[in-house]
Scaffold this motif. Structure first.
Motif, PDB file in Angstrom:
ATOM      1  N   UNK A  89       0.814  -1.221   0.000  1.00  0.00           N
ATOM      2  CA  UNK A  89       0.000   0.000   0.000  1.00  0.00           C
ATOM      3  C   UNK A  89       0.843   1.266   0.000  1.00  0.00           C
ATOM      4  N   UNK A  90       2.132   1.140   0.247  1.00  0.00           N
ATOM      5  CA  UNK A  90       3.002   2.331   0.266  1.00  0.00           C
ATOM      6  C   UNK A  90       3.088   2.973  -1.105  1.00  0.00           C
ATOM      7  N   UNK A  91       2.867   2.202  -2.155  1.00  0.00           N
ATOM      8  CA  UNK A  91       2.987   2.748  -3.508  1.00  0.00           C
ATOM      9  C   UNK A  91       1.647   3.183  -4.089  1.00  0.00           C
ATOM     10  N   UNK A  92       0.571   2.998  -3.362  1.00  0.00           N
ATOM     11  CA  UNK A  92      -0.743   3.370  -3.889  1.00  0.00           C
ATOM     12  C   UNK A  92      -0.922   4.887  -3.834  1.00  0.00           C
ATOM     13  N   UNK A  93      -1.563   5.411  -4.857  1.00  0.00           N
ATOM     14  CA  UNK A  93      -1.822   6.850  -4.904  1.00  0.00           C
ATOM     15  C   UNK A  93      -3.241   7.082  -5.402  1.00  0.00           C
ATOM     16  N   UNK A  94      -3.797   8.207  -5.018  1.00  0.00           N
ATOM     17  CA  UNK A  94      -5.103   8.707  -5.458  1.00  0.00           C
ATOM     18  C   UNK A  94      -6.171   7.614  -5.568  1.00  0.00           C
ATOM     19  N   UNK A  95      -6.561   7.295  -6.805  1.00  0.00           N
ATOM     20  CA  UNK A  95      -7.682   6.370  -7.018  1.00  0.00           C
ATOM     21  C   UNK A  95      -7.354   4.966  -6.514  1.00  0.00           C
ATOM     22  N   UNK A  96      -6.090   4.564  -6.632  1.00  0.00           N
ATOM     23  CA  UNK A  96      -5.712   3.226  -6.141  1.00  0.00           C
ATOM     24  C   UNK A  96      -5.845   3.168  -4.620  1.00  0.00           C
ATOM     25  N   UNK A  98      -7.815   5.072  -2.719  1.00  0.00           N
ATOM     26  CA  UNK A  98      -9.249   5.092  -2.376  1.00  0.00           C
ATOM     27  C   UNK A  98      -9.881   3.738  -2.704  1.00  0.00           C
ATOM     28  N   UNK A  99      -9.462   3.125  -3.820  1.00  0.00           N
ATOM     29  CA  UNK A  99      -9.971   1.798  -4.155  1.00  0.00           C
ATOM     30  C   UNK A  99      -9.579   0.765  -3.112  1.00  0.00           C
ATOM     31  N   UNK A 100      -8.366   0.881  -2.611  1.00  0.00           N
ATOM     32  CA  UNK A 100      -7.935  -0.032  -1.534  1.00  0.00           C
ATOM     33  C   UNK A 100      -8.804   0.171  -0.299  1.00  0.00           C
ATOM     34  N   UNK A 101      -9.040   1.418   0.048  1.00  0.00           N
ATOM     35  CA  UNK A 101      -9.876   1.694   1.224  1.00  0.00           C
ATOM     36  C   UNK A 101     -11.305   1.209   1.008  1.00  0.00           C
ATOM     37  N   UNK A 104     -11.219  -2.844   0.952  1.00  0.00           N
ATOM     38  CA  UNK A 104     -10.677  -3.556   2.116  1.00  0.00           C
ATOM     39  C   UNK A 104     -11.823  -3.899   3.060  1.00  0.00           C
ATOM     40  N   UNK A 105     -11.683  -5.013   3.757  1.00  0.00           N
ATOM     41  CA  UNK A 105     -12.746  -5.447   4.669  1.00  0.00           C
ATOM     42  C   UNK A 105     -13.049  -4.378   5.709  1.00  0.00           C
ATOM     43  N   UNK A 106     -12.028  -3.904   6.362  1.00  0.00           N
ATOM     44  CA  UNK A 106     -12.233  -2.890   7.397  1.00  0.00           C
ATOM     45  C   UNK A 106     -12.516  -1.529   6.782  1.00  0.00           C
ATOM     46  N   UNK A 107     -12.056  -1.294   5.541  1.00  0.00           N
ATOM     47  CA  UNK A 107     -12.261  -0.021   4.878  1.00  0.00           C
ATOM     48  C   UNK A 107     -13.695   0.225   4.475  1.00  0.00           C
ATOM     49  N   UNK A 108     -14.500  -0.827   4.498  1.00  0.00           N
ATOM     50  CA  UNK A 108     -15.896  -0.652   4.134  1.00  0.00           C
ATOM     51  C   UNK A 108     -16.621   0.246   5.123  1.00  0.00           C
ATOM     52  N   UNK A 109     -16.003   0.497   6.274  1.00  0.00           N
ATOM     53  CA  UNK A 109     -16.636   1.336   7.283  1.00  0.00           C
ATOM     54  C   UNK A 109     -16.589   2.815   6.894  1.00  0.00           C
ATOM     55  N   UNK A 110     -15.774   3.181   5.938  1.00  0.00           N
ATOM     56  CA  UNK A 110     -15.681   4.585   5.525  1.00  0.00           C
ATOM     57  C   UNK A 110     -16.818   4.902   4.546  1.00  0.00           C
ATOM     58  N   UNK A 111     -17.518   5.973   4.834  1.00  0.00           N
ATOM     59  CA  UNK A 111     -18.620   6.403   3.974  1.00  0.00           C
ATOM     60  C   UNK A 111     -18.049   6.996   2.683  1.00  0.00           C
ATOM     61  N   UNK A 112     -18.823   6.983   1.603  1.00  0.00           N
ATOM     62  CA  UNK A 112     -18.325   7.568   0.343  1.00  0.00           C
ATOM     63  C   UNK A 112     -17.916   9.030   0.495  1.00  0.00           C
ATOM     64  N   UNK A 114     -16.712  10.398   3.120  1.00  0.00           N
ATOM     65  CA  UNK A 114     -15.436  10.403   3.842  1.00  0.00           C
ATOM     66  C   UNK A 114     -14.293  10.011   2.920  1.00  0.00           C
ATOM     67  N   UNK A 115     -14.559   9.070   2.008  1.00  0.00           N
ATOM     68  CA  UNK A 115     -13.516   8.693   1.049  1.00  0.00           C
ATOM     69  C   UNK A 115     -13.172   9.863   0.140  1.00  0.00           C
ATOM     70  N   UNK A 116     -14.197  10.597  -0.298  1.00  0.00           N
ATOM     71  CA  UNK A 116     -13.933  11.776  -1.131  1.00  0.00           C
ATOM     72  C   UNK A 116     -13.138  12.819  -0.358  1.00  0.00           C
TER      73      UNK A 116
END
Length: 150
Positions: A89-96, A98-101, A104-112, A114-116
């Motif tokens: 994940x250290x190399x992920x940027x911008x859309x990648x 946010x896509x990871x978040x 991700x199983x735990x990342x599903x807790x973030x509202x859209x 909040x992701x924006x």
């Protein structure tokens, strides 16, 4: 046949008392006590670690001077926790990122929303304090979930 021999009834010996217990019970009690002590130590360690991580998150975000800087601090903390969890994940940027978040199983807790905000909130001129508070709560839970899995 001898007439002077008197036979008595068979007498069973008295049953052994429960105290002191057999060595196996002492060993079992020792194992149970050691396991209970180890479990208590582990629970205390997890609780203390959780409190330290909460304090780190809260202090880092609270010291940011502006809401945009708070979003930046939250993003940095999430990236640090994600990197500890998965070095790719250290190399992920911008859309990648946010896509990871988002996936991700735990990342599903973030509202859209909040992701924006997490994606570009650090670069906005004006950021609503309420949106930052919502992101802060969601990100704090995610940060703790990722950090405590190690």
């Amino acid at each position: 046949m001898a007439t002077g021999l008197v036979l008595r009834d068979i007498h069973q010996p008295a049953a052994p008392g429960w105290w002191p217990p057999a060595p196996g019970w002492w060993l079992l009690a020792t194992v149970v006590l050691v396991l209970a002590a180890a479990w208590l130590w582990w629970r205390r360690r997890v609780r203390r670690r959780r409190l330290r991580l909460q304090a780190l998150f809260d202090d880092t975000v609270a010291t940011a001077p502006t809401p945009a800087a708070q979003v930046g601090a939250i993003s940095e903390l999430l990236r640090r926790a994600a990197r500890d969890r998965d070095p790719r994940t250290a190399t992920l940027a911008d859309a990648e990122w946010i896509g990871f978040l988002r996936h991700d199983d735990a990342g599903a807790a973030l509202a859209p929303a909040s992701l924006d905000l997490l994606r570009d909130g650090g670069y906005r001129r004006e950021v609503a304090a309420g949106a930052v508070e919502q992101l802060r709560g969601e990100a704090r839970a995610l940060f703790l979930a990722w950090s405590l899995r190690r």
